[in-house]
Design a protein around this motif. Structure first.
Motif, PDB file in Angstrom:
ATOM      1  N   GLU A 103       0.834  -1.200   0.000  1.00  0.00           N
ATOM      2  CA  GLU A 103       0.000   0.000   0.000  1.00  0.00           C
ATOM      3  C   GLU A 103       0.870   1.252   0.000  1.00  0.00           C
ATOM      4  O   GLU A 103       0.595   2.224  -0.709  1.00  0.00           O
ATOM      5  N   LEU A 104       1.931   1.233   0.795  1.00  0.00           N
ATOM      6  CA  LEU A 104       2.848   2.365   0.865  1.00  0.00           C
ATOM      7  C   LEU A 104       3.466   2.669  -0.499  1.00  0.00           C
ATOM      8  O   LEU A 104       3.554   3.832  -0.909  1.00  0.00           O
ATOM      9  N   LEU A 105       3.871   1.623  -1.227  1.00  0.00           N
ATOM     10  CA  LEU A 105       4.523   1.801  -2.524  1.00  0.00           C
ATOM     11  C   LEU A 105       3.531   2.003  -3.674  1.00  0.00           C
ATOM     12  O   LEU A 105       3.950   2.130  -4.825  1.00  0.00           O
ATOM     13  N   GLU A 164      20.213   5.635   1.906  1.00  0.00           N
ATOM     14  CA  GLU A 164      19.184   6.282   2.704  1.00  0.00           C
ATOM     15  C   GLU A 164      18.298   7.165   1.817  1.00  0.00           C
ATOM     16  O   GLU A 164      18.804   7.976   1.043  1.00  0.00           O
ATOM     17  N   LEU A 165      16.984   6.982   1.928  1.00  0.00           N
ATOM     18  CA  LEU A 165      16.014   7.746   1.146  1.00  0.00           C
ATOM     19  C   LEU A 165      14.912   8.270   2.059  1.00  0.00           C
ATOM     20  O   LEU A 165      14.751   7.789   3.178  1.00  0.00           O
ATOM     21  N   LYS A 166      14.158   9.224   1.557  1.00  0.00           N
ATOM     22  CA  LYS A 166      12.978   9.713   2.267  1.00  0.00           C
ATOM     23  C   LYS A 166      11.731   9.403   1.449  1.00  0.00           C
ATOM     24  O   LYS A 166      11.710   9.625   0.238  1.00  0.00           O
ATOM     25  N   LEU A 167      10.714   8.881   2.100  1.00  0.00           N
ATOM     26  CA  LEU A 167       9.462   8.566   1.417  1.00  0.00           C
ATOM     27  C   LEU A 167       8.867   9.819   0.779  1.00  0.00           C
ATOM     28  O   LEU A 167       8.304   9.768  -0.318  1.00  0.00           O
ATOM     29  N   ASP A 169      10.331  12.199  -0.638  1.00  0.00           N
ATOM     30  CA  ASP A 169      10.979  12.534  -1.904  1.00  0.00           C
ATOM     31  C   ASP A 169      10.202  11.966  -3.089  1.00  0.00           C
ATOM     32  O   ASP A 169      10.302  12.467  -4.207  1.00  0.00           O
ATOM     33  N   PHE A 170       9.449  10.897  -2.838  1.00  0.00           N
ATOM     34  CA  PHE A 170       8.696  10.224  -3.896  1.00  0.00           C
ATOM     35  C   PHE A 170       7.191  10.418  -3.726  1.00  0.00           C
ATOM     36  O   PHE A 170       6.387   9.642  -4.239  1.00  0.00           O
ATOM     37  N   GLU A 171       6.842  11.446  -2.992  1.00  0.00           N
ATOM     38  CA  GLU A 171       5.441  11.812  -2.782  1.00  0.00           C
ATOM     39  C   GLU A 171       4.643  10.679  -2.138  1.00  0.00           C
ATOM     40  O   GLU A 171       3.462  10.484  -2.416  1.00  0.00           O
ATOM     41  N   LEU A 172       5.316   9.923  -1.279  1.00  0.00           N
ATOM     42  CA  LEU A 172       4.675   8.831  -0.554  1.00  0.00           C
ATOM     43  C   LEU A 172       4.339   9.299   0.855  1.00  0.00           C
ATOM     44  O   LEU A 172       5.174   9.910   1.535  1.00  0.00           O
ATOM     45  N   GLU A 173       3.150   9.007   1.290  1.00  0.00           N
ATOM     46  CA  GLU A 173       2.723   9.385   2.632  1.00  0.00           C
ATOM     47  C   GLU A 173       2.833   8.174   3.548  1.00  0.00           C
ATOM     48  O   GLU A 173       2.164   7.149   3.325  1.00  0.00           O
ATOM     49  N   PRO A 174       3.705   8.247   4.561  1.00  0.00           N
ATOM     50  CA  PRO A 174       3.841   7.118   5.482  1.00  0.00           C
ATOM     51  C   PRO A 174       2.499   6.731   6.094  1.00  0.00           C
ATOM     52  O   PRO A 174       1.752   7.601   6.546  1.00  0.00           O
ATOM     53  N   PRO A 175       2.148   5.444   6.083  1.00  0.00           N
ATOM     54  CA  PRO A 175       0.845   5.020   6.616  1.00  0.00           C
ATOM     55  C   PRO A 175       0.750   5.175   8.125  1.00  0.00           C
ATOM     56  O   PRO A 175       1.747   5.133   8.836  1.00  0.00           O
ATOM     57  N   ASP A 185       8.090   6.311  10.050  1.00  0.00           N
ATOM     58  CA  ASP A 185       8.997   7.441   9.858  1.00  0.00           C
ATOM     59  C   ASP A 185       9.280   7.665   8.375  1.00  0.00           C
ATOM     60  O   ASP A 185       9.213   6.729   7.564  1.00  0.00           O
ATOM     61  N   ASP A 186       9.619   8.895   8.030  1.00  0.00           N
ATOM     62  CA  ASP A 186       9.818   9.280   6.632  1.00  0.00           C
ATOM     63  C   ASP A 186      11.043   8.616   6.019  1.00  0.00           C
ATOM     64  O   ASP A 186      11.050   8.266   4.846  1.00  0.00           O
ATOM     65  N   GLU A 187      12.074   8.407   6.785  1.00  0.00           N
ATOM     66  CA  GLU A 187      13.326   7.870   6.246  1.00  0.00           C
ATOM     67  C   GLU A 187      13.307   6.343   6.199  1.00  0.00           C
ATOM     68  O   GLU A 187      12.896   5.683   7.146  1.00  0.00           O
TER      69      GLU A 187
END
Length: 199
Positions: A103-105, A164-167, A169-175, A185-187
């Motif tokens: 769902e996150l991806l 290391e990435l941030k969600l 950055d890809f317009e993903l909203e952490p559930p 967390d975003d990272e």
């Protein structure tokens, strides 16, 4: 414009460059590489109450991986050095968390993650690092990054490290789960252990 990412050590696709770096005689060359079974790709994240890991089934990778590259004066440019990871092949350890991860991806609309090597700047003599450009595509959003690669070469190529990435950055909203009490967390971190060999 490429963005510098701090703390990135080694990257999955970037390790493939070293496999292709044999006998640069022609301006354009082609090679094929294989990711050996002992390799591992794990995505790790944290929440406000615990952490999670999702391991990719590397047996699902299309083999072999074909690379075409051009040697330039200051950079080695790659044409089709792209690795595709199918989202459904990540195992987070249980049905519920697997479902949350998909769902996150946004797997239903974007079923795969893409990693593309753009260029490599050849290292100076006795230097163990190289500047590289990479494009990462998640949930239909692409981002370009510039970083350094550290790689150990013996008989084959061994790449170990963390990206290391941030969600966001890809317009993903952490559930959020349990009425918003559990938040991701975003990272996120991608841990890599890759054994690569030329075919």
């Amino acid at each position: 414009m490429l963005t510098s990412i701090p703390h990135i050590t080694k990257t999955l696709l970037l390790g493939l460059f070293f496999i292709s770096w044999f006998n640069f005689n022609d301006p354009e060359r082609e090679t094929k590489v294989r990711v050996e079974p002992e390799s591992e790709v794990v995505i790790a994240g944290t929440t406000n109450v615990n952490n999670f890991t999702c391991k990719y089934n590397l047996q699902e990778l299309e083999m072999p991986i074909r690379l075409i590259y051009d040697e330039k004066s200051e950079q080695i440019l790659f044409k089709n050095a792209e690795l595709t990871l199918i989202n459904d092949c990540f195992d987070c350890g249980g049905k519920a968390i697997n479902r949350d991860f998909q769902e996150l991806l946004k797997t239903e609309r974007h079923p795969q993650v893409g990693l593309k090597l753009l260029y490599v700047e050849p290292p100076s003599p006795n230097q163990s690092t190289v500047d590289v450009g990479i494009e990462i595509k998640i949930a239909g959003v692409s981002r370009k990054y510039r970083t350094l690669l550290y790689c150990e070469q013996t008989k084959d190529i061994c790449v170990n490290g963390t990206l290391e990435l941030k969600l966001s950055d890809f317009e993903l909203e952490p559930p959020k789960k349990m009425l918003g009490m559990i938040k991701v967390d975003d990272e996120i971190k991608v841990h890599l252990t890759l054994q690569l060999s030329e075919i």
